[in-house]
Design an enzyme around this catalytic site. Structure first.
Site, PDB file in Angstrom:
ATOM      1  N   ASN A  37       6.080  -4.802  -1.002  1.00 15.73           N
ATOM      2  CA  ASN A  37       5.311  -4.502   0.282  1.00 15.73           C
ATOM      3  C   ASN A  37       4.160  -5.308   0.265  1.00 15.73           C
ATOM      4  OD1 ASN A  37       4.448  -3.561   2.659  1.00 15.73           O
ATOM      5  ND2 ASN A  37       4.333  -1.466   1.859  1.00 15.73           N
ATOM      6  N   PRO A  38       4.257  -6.601   0.479  1.00 16.74           N
ATOM      7  CA  PRO A  38       2.756  -7.381   0.627  1.00 16.74           C
ATOM      8  C   PRO A  38       1.912  -7.106   1.692  1.00 16.74           C
ATOM      9  CG  PRO A  38       4.553  -8.787   1.254  1.00 16.74           C
ATOM     10  CD  PRO A  38       4.845  -7.242   1.177  1.00 16.74           C
ATOM     11  N   PHE A  67      -3.886   1.327  -1.467  1.00 15.70           N
ATOM     12  CA  PHE A  67      -3.088   1.535  -0.098  1.00 15.70           C
ATOM     13  C   PHE A  67      -2.402   2.754  -0.167  1.00 15.70           C
ATOM     14  CE2 PHE A  67       0.811   0.314   2.571  1.00 15.70           C
ATOM     15  CZ  PHE A  67       0.148  -0.172   3.639  1.00 15.70           C
TER      16      PHE A  67
END
Length: 285
Positions: A188-189, A88
């Site tokens: 920060n899922p 990510f």
């Protein structure tokens, strides 16, 4: 007129036509990357030195490949991170989350804070916490093996990386040996609802790992699980900080209720004054 600046102007228009959100910035960043100069010195590139590879890079960005995948670099607070397929790409909004977390840890009467970063991805949050809270011990957990490898690279090339312990594992079952000892849990899922798939920007939808984006029908499945993990890990007085979508601001604090031992559950805005992350304090087991 400088040839490269003319090409940058043309590239800006191409990127704008393709729907790229920041066409001028991206056109300049790609030019700086290809020509090996700072963005502010593009005017110094001589016409004879123009590199035709610039148009290859522009075409990739025009196809909505992330800028950071093309240059191989993402900037986060004071960090320069290596990123690419399988991890990510950290976003500027998360810097506000880290800001709050750093202030919270510094306000604690703890000499060497113990911090856990769940769903660490590239390691951005963990490394920022280690760099900016120099006495902290940081544990970072990531499930996806490819992302763990990117985090290892970043830990090896950034200050504070030696104080970040990386764990390849599931955030929902991680670190039982630290139960009841942690000062701060931060994450920060994934939080995008599956129903929003078609509305996600191509840079994220087509290039970020799906596991880092989506979490159930309402996007809150993993955050519900992280509440249990944070409740298990935190000492009384410890705090949890969880990023969420701006549309979830009214929902996430309710996942940290008083009857489960939480207090002061609240939402906080990002730099654009949009609800961006929730926090809560552990008061009892």
């Amino acid at each position: 007129m400088n040839l490269l600046l003319v090409e940058v102007a043309q590239a800006t228009q191409r990127l704008a036509d393709a729907g790229v959100p920041s066409p001028r910035f991206d056109a300049e960043e790609l030019a700086a990357y290809v020509h090996g100069v700072p963005r502010g010195e593009l005017h110094r590139v001589a016409d004879a030195d123009f590199d035709a590879r610039y148009w290859e890079a522009v075409a990739r960005r025009e196809a909505r490949e992330p800028l950071q995948h093309i240059t191989g670099v993402a900037y986060f607070r004071y960090l320069e991170l290596q990123v690419g397929p399988g991890v990510f790409v950290p976003r500027p909004e998360t810097e506000s989350v880290v800001d709050w977390a750093i202030a919270a840890v510094r306000a604690m009467d703890v000499v060497a804070p113990l911090i856990v970063d769940l769903c660490t991805g590239s390691g951005a949050i963990a490394l920022a916490m280690a760099q900016e809270v120099p006495r902290a011990a940081v544990h970072a957990v990531e499930l996806e093996e490819t992302a763990v490898n990117w985090a290892r690279k970043n830990a090896a090339h950034n200050d504070g990386g030696a104080r970040v312990v990386l764990h390849h594992g599931d955030a929902l079952t991680a670190l039982p040996e630290l139960n009841g000892q942690v000062d701060l849990v931060i994450s920060n899922p994934p939080y995008i609802p599956l129903t929003e798939w078609e509305h996600v920007a191509p840079e994220a939808r087509d290039h970020d790992p799906q596991a880092a984006l989506f979490s159930g029908e309402d996007g809150l499945d993993l955050i519900r699980g992280l509440e249990v993990t944070a409740r298990r890990l935190l000492r009384p007085g410890g705090v949890v900080v969880v990023e969420h979508a701006d549309t979830q601001g009214g929902q996430v604090p309710w996942l940290f209720p008083e009857e489960r031992g939480w207090a002061d559950a609240a939402d906080h805005p990002d730099l654009n004054n949009r609800p961006r992350f929730a926090t809560a304090r552990r008061v009892r087991t």
